[in-house]
Design a protein around this motif. Structure first.
Motif, PDB file in Angstrom:
ATOM      1  N   ALA A 201      31.533 -21.099  29.567  1.00 51.24           N
ATOM      2  CA  ALA A 201      32.627 -20.354  29.592  1.00 51.24           C
ATOM      3  C   ALA A 201      33.563 -21.931  30.335  1.00 51.24           C
ATOM      4  N   VAL A 202      32.955 -22.471  31.607  1.00 48.55           N
ATOM      5  CA  VAL A 202      33.388 -23.167  32.243  1.00 48.55           C
ATOM      6  C   VAL A 202      33.665 -24.078  32.026  1.00 48.55           C
ATOM      7  N   HIS A 203      32.937 -24.797  31.250  1.00 45.23           N
ATOM      8  CA  HIS A 203      33.124 -26.073  30.471  1.00 45.23           C
ATOM      9  C   HIS A 203      34.785 -26.533  29.555  1.00 45.23           C
ATOM     10  N   TYR A 204      34.874 -25.689  28.713  1.00 46.60           N
ATOM     11  CA  TYR A 204      36.361 -25.185  28.270  1.00 46.60           C
ATOM     12  C   TYR A 204      37.268 -25.043  28.931  1.00 46.60           C
ATOM     13  N   ILE A 205      37.179 -23.932  30.610  1.00 49.15           N
ATOM     14  CA  ILE A 205      38.509 -23.569  31.300  1.00 49.15           C
ATOM     15  C   ILE A 205      38.128 -25.084  32.326  1.00 49.15           C
ATOM     16  N   LEU A 206      37.202 -25.433  32.833  1.00 47.95           N
ATOM     17  CA  LEU A 206      37.825 -26.885  33.447  1.00 47.95           C
ATOM     18  C   LEU A 206      38.481 -27.616  32.704  1.00 47.95           C
ATOM     19  N   TRP A 207      38.338 -28.346  31.519  1.00 44.07           N
ATOM     20  CA  TRP A 207      39.179 -29.081  30.801  1.00 44.07           C
ATOM     21  C   TRP A 207      40.161 -28.883  30.243  1.00 44.07           C
ATOM     22  N   LEU A 208      40.326 -27.857  29.630  1.00 43.66           N
ATOM     23  CA  LEU A 208      41.636 -27.217  29.879  1.00 43.66           C
ATOM     24  C   LEU A 208      42.593 -27.037  31.209  1.00 43.66           C
ATOM     25  N   LEU A 210      41.824 -29.419  33.019  1.00 46.89           N
ATOM     26  CA  LEU A 210      41.759 -30.911  33.787  1.00 46.89           C
ATOM     27  C   LEU A 210      43.370 -31.430  32.142  1.00 46.89           C
ATOM     28  N   ALA A 211      43.385 -31.195  30.695  1.00 46.29           N
ATOM     29  CA  ALA A 211      44.036 -31.543  30.149  1.00 46.29           C
ATOM     30  C   ALA A 211      45.395 -31.343  30.432  1.00 46.29           C
ATOM     31  N   CYS A 212      45.920 -30.087  30.961  1.00 48.18           N
ATOM     32  CA  CYS A 212      47.055 -29.090  30.875  1.00 48.18           C
ATOM     33  C   CYS A 212      47.891 -30.210  32.477  1.00 48.18           C
ATOM     34  N   LEU A 213      46.506 -30.763  33.107  1.00 49.57           N
ATOM     35  CA  LEU A 213      47.565 -31.373  34.433  1.00 49.57           C
ATOM     36  C   LEU A 213      47.872 -32.257  34.090  1.00 49.57           C
ATOM     37  N   LEU A 214      46.363 -33.341  33.245  1.00 47.68           N
ATOM     38  CA  LEU A 214      47.337 -34.728  32.575  1.00 47.68           C
ATOM     39  C   LEU A 214      48.858 -34.167  32.362  1.00 47.68           C
ATOM     40  N   ALA A 215      48.767 -33.378  31.494  1.00 46.38           N
ATOM     41  CA  ALA A 215      50.088 -33.248  30.563  1.00 46.38           C
ATOM     42  C   ALA A 215      51.218 -32.974  30.965  1.00 46.38           C
ATOM     43  N   ALA A 216      51.201 -32.441  32.742  1.00 45.02           N
ATOM     44  CA  ALA A 216      51.846 -32.030  33.424  1.00 45.02           C
ATOM     45  C   ALA A 216      52.667 -32.818  34.379  1.00 45.02           C
ATOM     46  N   TRP A 217      51.066 -33.921  34.804  1.00 41.17           N
ATOM     47  CA  TRP A 217      51.638 -34.982  35.082  1.00 41.17           C
ATOM     48  C   TRP A 217      52.546 -36.606  34.550  1.00 41.17           C
ATOM     49  N   LYS A 218      52.242 -36.163  32.898  1.00 43.77           N
ATOM     50  CA  LYS A 218      53.196 -37.359  32.392  1.00 43.77           C
ATOM     51  C   LYS A 218      54.532 -36.682  32.873  1.00 43.77           C
ATOM     52  N   ALA A 219      54.775 -35.567  32.140  1.00 43.13           N
ATOM     53  CA  ALA A 219      56.225 -35.200  32.055  1.00 43.13           C
ATOM     54  C   ALA A 219      56.512 -34.503  33.377  1.00 43.13           C
ATOM     55  N   SER A 318      52.307 -34.049  24.264  1.00 37.95           N
ATOM     56  CA  SER A 318      51.210 -32.193  25.223  1.00 37.95           C
ATOM     57  C   SER A 318      50.433 -31.664  24.492  1.00 37.95           C
ATOM     58  N   SER A 319      50.566 -30.644  23.369  1.00 41.72           N
ATOM     59  CA  SER A 319      49.227 -29.849  22.503  1.00 41.72           C
ATOM     60  C   SER A 319      48.669 -30.307  22.237  1.00 41.72           C
ATOM     61  N   THR A 320      48.748 -31.526  21.727  1.00 46.10           N
ATOM     62  CA  THR A 320      47.995 -32.615  20.812  1.00 46.10           C
ATOM     63  C   THR A 320      46.575 -32.478  21.845  1.00 46.10           C
ATOM     64  N   LEU A 321      47.593 -33.102  23.138  1.00 48.13           N
ATOM     65  CA  LEU A 321      46.540 -33.724  24.026  1.00 48.13           C
ATOM     66  C   LEU A 321      45.103 -32.518  24.537  1.00 48.13           C
ATOM     67  N   VAL A 322      45.970 -31.815  24.825  1.00 46.02           N
ATOM     68  CA  VAL A 322      45.349 -30.335  24.825  1.00 46.02           C
ATOM     69  C   VAL A 322      43.897 -29.833  23.912  1.00 46.02           C
ATOM     70  N   LEU A 323      44.754 -30.334  22.925  1.00 54.22           N
ATOM     71  CA  LEU A 323      43.834 -29.266  21.718  1.00 54.22           C
ATOM     72  C   LEU A 323      42.935 -30.311  21.782  1.00 54.22           C
ATOM     73  N   ALA A 324      43.116 -31.652  21.770  1.00 55.75           N
ATOM     74  CA  ALA A 324      41.740 -32.460  21.835  1.00 55.75           C
ATOM     75  C   ALA A 324      40.687 -32.257  22.642  1.00 55.75           C
ATOM     76  N   SER A 325      41.242 -32.313  24.023  1.00 55.86           N
ATOM     77  CA  SER A 325      40.353 -31.874  24.784  1.00 55.86           C
ATOM     78  C   SER A 325      39.633 -30.820  24.694  1.00 55.86           C
ATOM     79  N   MET A 326      39.695 -29.582  24.205  1.00 53.09           N
ATOM     80  CA  MET A 326      39.068 -28.258  23.621  1.00 53.09           C
ATOM     81  C   MET A 326      38.205 -28.347  22.462  1.00 53.09           C
ATOM     82  N   ALA A 327      38.851 -29.513  21.275  1.00 52.54           N
ATOM     83  CA  ALA A 327      38.080 -29.389  20.876  1.00 52.54           C
ATOM     84  C   ALA A 327      37.115 -31.495  20.190  1.00 52.54           C
ATOM     85  N   TRP A 328      37.219 -32.033  20.988  1.00 51.41           N
ATOM     86  CA  TRP A 328      36.364 -33.380  20.933  1.00 51.41           C
ATOM     87  C   TRP A 328      35.329 -33.543  22.367  1.00 51.41           C
TER      88      TRP A 328
END
Length: 506
Positions: A201-208, A210-219, A318-328
């Motif tokens: 789970a640590v892998h998923y939580i880490l990238w979740l 990071l992806a949310c921080l990137l989306a928040a920074w962009k906005a 923004s959602s797609t960025l987060v989902l892509a991180s979790m999926a790929w």
């Protein structure tokens, strides 16, 4: 750009759409509960899992779960888990299910069935902003994924882990768009649950994160997002610390390797393909190719959504960025890390949480009749493969092995049941469980210490010996002792394992 007046990609239009017009603090059930196709799909997915949970026997990993969950007290359960390489939450849930519903195979699998229902709900919530069609397809792909079907009807931690990660993803996206008390609570519980279920789970939580921080920074919402996330994330980590500061440290010391060791590049590629198509062999030569093609089409559509960042009439970058991180990204990251840190581990069921974001991404690509027909054919293929899985007895048919021995039993026969597994688990539990259910005398099994006979000189007392083994190495004393005892008459395989061999005394 002012945080009080955001104008980025998470600005007013996307924010209103994705939070459901200011109802995002509630679990919106309108689309999920009133759409008959979605409702029927969810019921179908749960029915398939419940049926499979009654049809297949426990696999070896489930016997591990049962071993921990059957401890007399919670303190004994924790002490038992310390010798393993998993956190204790899944075993505690299975133990609770045993207390409430009994010790049948189905009862042990109830936590996984409940987790599947929760995940279907979160998948619908994640796909809802992309439109009704995307929501229908996303739920169908998860409900009919043969990998999710297998793990969602198994007494292990992977279906609950996937539900927690999907719930944490939904909650994070809600908090990304504004204050949301419901999402904060759900997110905190989901992260705590994931950390208590599996260390992957640590892998998923880490990238979740990071992806949310990137989306928040962009906005230009980084500071406000961090403030909203700090309390729920901090609470989840604080709740997980008692185990991580004690049991986890002890587990690090005993050096037990993870069960997932598919570390070749083929293991990564198969991991992606099996997200929606597990046990391809069940389709025969023709079906194997068709099912693999359907899986690749789903992955291709999800990749297209990730690359184009959700372009289309229902675009939500923004959602797609987060989902892509979790999926790929998570599977690739975890696979690469496992090359450097073997105890990290990697295998198909570890990346089960990637099924949901992959399905949502694929569903978001449906823009017209052509893509709708294409994905509908993939859903039909997934349904066919799931039904073929239901016709099988699972990947490890221990009940079938016991039944074979019972059907050919002769007075005086002896049984050796061994599984090549970590020494913290006793051998012979598959035989003992299913022979007890059928009423066959249990004193026929010879006692073992791990994969070694406790009293090998007693072999000569039996005219025939049945060896029921799982992954037993060729170069072990037990095989040498049986070769000296007599001749192998016949061997039967029951899925991936176990194998039954009949020996007759010379």
């Amino acid at each position: 750009m002012s945080e009080s007046q955001p104008k980025g990609e998470l600005g007013s239009e996307e924010n209103r759409t994705l939070t459901g017009n200011s109802t995002g603090s509630k679990l919106p059930s309108a689309m999920l509960g009133r759409d008959p196709i979605i409702l029927l799909t969810v019921l179908l997915g749960l029915t398939l899992r419940a049926y499979f949970a009654t049809q297949k026997g426990l696999v070896l990993d489930e016997f591990h779960s049962d071993f921990h969950a059957s401890r007399a007290t919670f303190s004994e359960l924790l002490q038992s888990v310390r010798a393993d390489n998993h956190p204790p939450l899944s075993f505690a849930l299975i133990s609770l299910a045993q207390d409430l519903f009994g010790k049948s195979d189905f009862a042990l699998r109830i936590p996984a069935l409940i987790a599947s229902a929760l995940e279907f709900t979160f998948v619908g919530l994640l796909a809802r902003p992309y439109g009704k069609t995307a929501c229908r397809f996303a739920i169908a792909l998860v409900a009919l994924s043969s990998l999710h079907l297998d793990q969602g009807s198994m007494a292990r931690m992977y279906a609950p882990l996937a539900a927690c990660i999907t719930g944490a993803t939904w909650a994070s996206l809600q908090l990304l768009r504004g204050p949301n008390k419901t999402a904060a609570v759900i997110g905190s519980l989901a992260v705590w649950g994931a950390l208590g279920l599996h260390y992957f789970a640590v892998h998923y939580i880490l990238w979740l994160g990071l992806a949310c921080l990137l989306a928040a920074w962009k906005a230009a919402r980084l500071r406000s997002f961090v403030r909203r996330m700090a309390l729920p994330l901090g609470a989840a980590i604080a709740a997980a610390l008692p185990w991580y500061g004690t049991g986890f440290i002890e587990q690090l010391g005993h050096g037990l390797l993870p069960g997932g060791d598919d570390l070749g590049i083929l293991g990564l590629l198969e991991g992606y393909a099996h997200l929606f198509s597990l046990n391809l062999r069940l389709g025969g030569d023709l079906g194997r190719g068709l099912f693999l093609l359907a899986s690749l089409v789903i992955l291709g559509m999800a990749a297209r959504a990730a690359v184009t960042r959700g372009g289309g009439k229902n675009s939500h970058p923004s959602s797609t960025l987060v989902l892509a991180s979790m999926a790929w990204i998570v599977p690739i990251w975890a696979f690469a890390l496992a090359q450097l840190m073997p105890r990290s581990g990697f295998t198909w069921h570890y990346i089960l949480p990637s099924v949901a974001p992959m399905a949502v991404l694929a569903g978001s690509c449906v823009q017209g009749p052509r893509t709708r027909r294409t994905l509908a054919m993939c859903v039909a293929a997934a349904l066919m493969l799931s039904l073929l899985n239901l016709r099988s007895r699972g990947t490890e048919d221990y009940p079938g092995a016991v039944t074979l021995i019972q059907d050919q039993w002769q007075p005086g026969d002896g049984v050796i049941c061994v599984e090549y597994q970590p020494p913290c688990f006793p051998t012979g539990r598959p035989w003992d469980r299913y022979v007890e259910q059928s009423g066959t005398p249990t004193d026929a099994r010879m006692e073992t210490d791990g994969i070694h006979l406790r009293e090998p000189n007693h072999l000569e007392q039996y005219p025939r010996i049945w060896l029921m083994e799982s992954a037993l190495p060729e170069s072990v004393d037990l095989r040498d002792q049986l070769a000296e005892y007599g001749e192998s008459q016949q061997t039967w395989s029951f899925g991936w394992r176990p194998t039954v061999t009949l020996f007759k005394r010379r």
